[in-house]
Structure formats: structure tokens, C-alpha cells
Scaffold this motif. Structure first.
Motif, PDB file in Angstrom:
ATOM      1  N   UNK A  95      13.050  42.598 -67.554  1.00 26.42           N
ATOM      2  CA  UNK A  95      13.626  41.285 -67.838  1.00 26.42           C
ATOM      3  C   UNK A  95      13.772  40.458 -66.545  1.00 26.42           C
ATOM      4  N   UNK A  96      14.178  41.133 -65.465  1.00 28.57           N
ATOM      5  CA  UNK A  96      14.335  40.431 -64.181  1.00 28.57           C
ATOM      6  C   UNK A  96      12.996  39.867 -63.707  1.00 28.57           C
ATOM      7  N   UNK A  97      11.944  40.656 -63.864  1.00 24.32           N
ATOM      8  CA  UNK A  97      10.609  40.188 -63.447  1.00 24.32           C
ATOM      9  C   UNK A  97      10.161  39.022 -64.329  1.00 24.32           C
ATOM     10  N   UNK A  98      10.383  39.141 -65.645  1.00 22.70           N
ATOM     11  CA  UNK A  98      10.004  38.071 -66.573  1.00 22.70           C
ATOM     12  C   UNK A  98      10.702  36.751 -66.225  1.00 22.70           C
ATOM     13  N   UNK A  99      11.971  36.853 -65.863  1.00 31.54           N
ATOM     14  CA  UNK A  99      12.760  35.645 -65.596  1.00 31.54           C
ATOM     15  C   UNK A  99      12.770  35.267 -64.112  1.00 31.54           C
ATOM     16  N   UNK A 100      11.978  35.995 -63.322  1.00 34.11           N
ATOM     17  CA  UNK A 100      11.818  35.709 -61.895  1.00 34.11           C
ATOM     18  C   UNK A 100      13.159  35.708 -61.156  1.00 34.11           C
ATOM     19  N   UNK A 101      13.968  36.735 -61.489  1.00 36.38           N
ATOM     20  CA  UNK A 101      15.252  36.923 -60.800  1.00 36.38           C
ATOM     21  C   UNK A 101      15.070  37.982 -59.721  1.00 36.38           C
ATOM     22  N   UNK A 102      15.547  37.686 -58.537  1.00 36.87           N
ATOM     23  CA  UNK A 102      15.332  38.581 -57.399  1.00 36.87           C
ATOM     24  C   UNK A 102      16.163  39.865 -57.512  1.00 36.87           C
ATOM     25  N   UNK A 103      15.556  40.982 -57.159  1.00 36.58           N
ATOM     26  CA  UNK A 103      16.268  42.263 -57.102  1.00 36.58           C
ATOM     27  C   UNK A 103      15.627  43.124 -56.025  1.00 36.58           C
ATOM     28  N   UNK A 104      16.342  44.166 -55.604  1.00 37.87           N
ATOM     29  CA  UNK A 104      15.799  45.071 -54.596  1.00 37.87           C
ATOM     30  C   UNK A 104      16.274  46.494 -54.881  1.00 37.87           C
ATOM     31  N   UNK A 105      15.707  47.452 -54.144  1.00 35.52           N
ATOM     32  CA  UNK A 105      16.021  48.872 -54.331  1.00 35.52           C
ATOM     33  C   UNK A 105      16.617  49.433 -53.048  1.00 35.52           C
ATOM     34  N   UNK A 106      17.714  50.176 -53.197  1.00 35.66           N
ATOM     35  CA  UNK A 106      18.318  50.900 -52.071  1.00 35.66           C
ATOM     36  C   UNK A 106      18.015  52.388 -52.335  1.00 35.66           C
ATOM     37  N   UNK A 107      17.000  52.947 -51.662  1.00 37.88           N
ATOM     38  CA  UNK A 107      16.513  54.286 -52.007  1.00 37.88           C
ATOM     39  C   UNK A 107      17.450  55.414 -51.580  1.00 37.88           C
ATOM     40  N   UNK A 108      17.151  56.608 -52.095  1.00 32.59           N
ATOM     41  CA  UNK A 108      17.974  57.770 -51.739  1.00 32.59           C
ATOM     42  C   UNK A 108      17.502  59.043 -52.418  1.00 32.59           C
ATOM     43  N   UNK A 109      18.455  59.894 -52.767  1.00 31.78           N
ATOM     44  CA  UNK A 109      18.159  61.235 -53.271  1.00 31.78           C
ATOM     45  C   UNK A 109      17.365  61.206 -54.580  1.00 31.78           C
ATOM     46  N   UNK A 110      16.475  62.204 -54.725  1.00 27.35           N
ATOM     47  CA  UNK A 110      15.682  62.344 -55.950  1.00 27.35           C
ATOM     48  C   UNK A 110      15.415  63.823 -56.197  1.00 27.35           C
ATOM     49  N   UNK A 111      15.787  64.315 -57.381  1.00 26.90           N
ATOM     50  CA  UNK A 111      15.655  65.744 -57.693  1.00 26.90           C
ATOM     51  C   UNK A 111      14.197  66.185 -57.777  1.00 26.90           C
ATOM     52  N   UNK A 112      13.340  65.334 -58.349  1.00 28.97           N
ATOM     53  CA  UNK A 112      11.934  65.707 -58.513  1.00 28.97           C
ATOM     54  C   UNK A 112      11.232  65.956 -57.195  1.00 28.97           C
ATOM     55  N   UNK A 113      11.415  65.048 -56.237  1.00 26.62           N
ATOM     56  CA  UNK A 113      10.769  65.206 -54.929  1.00 26.62           C
ATOM     57  C   UNK A 113      11.371  66.375 -54.150  1.00 26.62           C
TER      58      UNK A 113
END
Length: 267
Positions: A95-113
Motif C-alpha cells: 500500500x505504501x508503494x502504491x500511494x508513494x509514501x516513503x518508508x525505510x528498513x532498520x535491519x537486524x536479527x533473522x532466524x533463517x540466516x
């Protein structure tokens, strides 16, 4: 701004300085389960307005978050690990991409990796699959579609289904090399490595979330099945026996082989 923030997957200290600062700076935090998230937030002295955002209300709350984001900075977190990855968030991101609303990712822990590293299996190319279907018939169908995949496979599984999943894996993939990790980064973290039969024969503590890492399929040699079938029948082997042996040896449908055997007899 909307921030998708990774949280610890077990050890509460596995959170980045940037994630802590982000959670302290936003106006609202959308949590998968507010009770779970409060333990983390209290640990770092973070007091913010919390809203519940989980898979059962994802579509409705995504609309709310978009409205709130026009005047507020919002962090999206899940109970553990990266939001969206086998957790809520995908609906909102679309929805954010469709409405061109800015967002970002703060990365961190991941069980799979983490489990991939613990497995010692090929990490150059891999497929993160996540959770298989709960229903046995659907799960087997999924595994059937993956059995010839040429890269390492990473699955998530719940404790009460892990044994049945491994039994299905043995039935469809054969006795392949695997790694089974549970309670990653927690006090009782455990990883078992070996063939599927070996792991099934061991004591599997059905507690905590599991990550199963499966070795890639071996490259198959080009073989002429019809020629092999012809040779065995011509050598005196009964047609039914030849079909049975070749089906097992090359993992081919008996019905398909039976049709081939009729063609061989007609030659």
C-alpha cells in the motif's frame, strides 16, 4: 516516515543502536503483540503509543497506519526478527508503494540466516521458503515441487509439527543432509546436523521455533529410462519387477513406467 525495524529473535540484547534510537524517536509503534513488545521496550526505557498490528487485522490497520503516517513517524515491529518475513507487514508495504509514501528498513536479527550459518551447508545460493502448509497433503505437495531444487532450502516450523514435517521430508526428499536449529540466540539454543533418518532417531525437544536447513538436490545424470527398462526386460526380468525397481531407483511414477513398458513390449 515509516520504519520497519528488526527486533531480537531471542537474546534481548540482539538489537542495533540504530533500532533503539529509531524506536525512541518515533511517535507510534505498531506491534504484532503489544504484550511481547513491551518487554523489549521496557528493557530500553522506551515509552510510546502502541497499536496492535497482526495477521488478523493487517488489512484494516494498514489503512489506519497510512492515515497516521501523514502526521506521525511510525515504527513497525514484529514479536521477533524482521517484520514481513513470515510476519505481518507485506500488505502495508504494498500500500505504501502504491500511494508513494516513503518508508525505510532498520535491519537486524533473522532466524533463517542464523540457521543457515549454523548448518554448515552451502550458503552461496539458497532459498528461504519459510513455513510450509499445515495440512499434510498440501505440505507434501509443496515439498514435491521443491525436491529437485538445486540450492540449499530454509524452512520454519512449529514445535508440534516438526517431526511430521521431517517424516514428509524423508519420504519425498530421501535421506538428505539437514540441520535442525531451535531456540536460536536463547539460553537453550540447539542445532542438530546429520541425515534426516539420524535426526528423526534422535531426541527432538518439541519446544521453541525451529529452522530446518536442507541440503540442495544432487544434479541428476541424463539417463534414458526407456533404454534401462528395455535392457532389464530383455535380460529376463519380469515387467512388474522392472517397473517397481526403476520407479524406486529413479524416483519416477510407476504409472508412467508401466506405459513405457507396454511400448517396449510392442517393439
Amino acid at each position: 516516515m515509516i520504519y520497519f525495524c528488526a527486533t531480537p529473535i531471542g537474546n534481548i540484547e540482539d538489537i542495533s543502536l540504530r533500532a533503539i534510537e529509531t524506536l525512541k524517536s518515533v511517535d507510534i509503534i505498531a506491534c504484532e503483540d503489544t504484550r511481547v513488545s513491551l518487554k523489549l521496550l521496557n528493557k530500553y526505557g522506551i515509552k510510546k503509543k502502541l497499536i496492535s498490528y497482526h495477521k488478523f487485522n493487517e488489512a484494516q490497520v494498514s489503512e489506519e497506519i497510512i492515515k497516521l503516517a501523514r502526521e506521525n513517524d511510525i515504527a513497525i515491529i514484529s514479536d521477533a526478527g524482521m517484520p514481513v518475513i513470515s510476519d505481518p507487514g507485506e500488505v502495508l508495504i504494498k500500500k505504501l508503494i502504491e500511494e508513494e509514501i516513503e518508508f525505510t528498513v532498520v535491519p537486524g536479527a533473522n532466524a533463517g540466516l542464523s540457521a543457515l550459518l549454523l548448518s554448515g551447508l552451502d550458503s552461496e545460493h539458497f532459498l528461504f521458503y519459510g513455513f510450509l502448509e499445515q495440512k499434510a497433503s498440501a505440505r507434501k505437495k509443496e515439498l514435491e515441487s521443491l525436491k529437485d531444487f538445486p540450492f540449499t532450502l530454509i524452512f520454519y516450523e512449529s514445535p508440534h509439527r516438526v517431526k511430521s514435517m521431517l517424516e514428509d521430508l524423508l519420504d519425498i526428499f530421501g535421506d538428505r543432509q539437514i540441520s535442525v536449529s531451535r531456540e536460536i540466540t536463547k539460553l537453550f539454543e540447539e542445532t542438530k546436523r546429520g541425515k534426516v533418518r539420524e535426526i528423526l532417531a534422535s531426541e527432538i525437544k518439541e519446544k521453541g521455533e525451529f529452522v530446518i536447513v536442507v541440503d540442495k538436490a544432487e544434479e541428476k545424470e541424463e539417463v534414458n529410462i526407456q533404454e534401462i527398462l528395455r535392457d532389464r526386460i530383455n535380460s529376463g526380468m519380469k515387467k512388474s519387477q522392472a517397473v517397481k525397481e526403476i520407479a524406486k531407483e529413479y524416483n519416477i511414477s510407476k504409472n508412467e513406467l508401466y506405459k513405457m513398458s507396454l511400448e517396449v513390449q510392442d517393439e
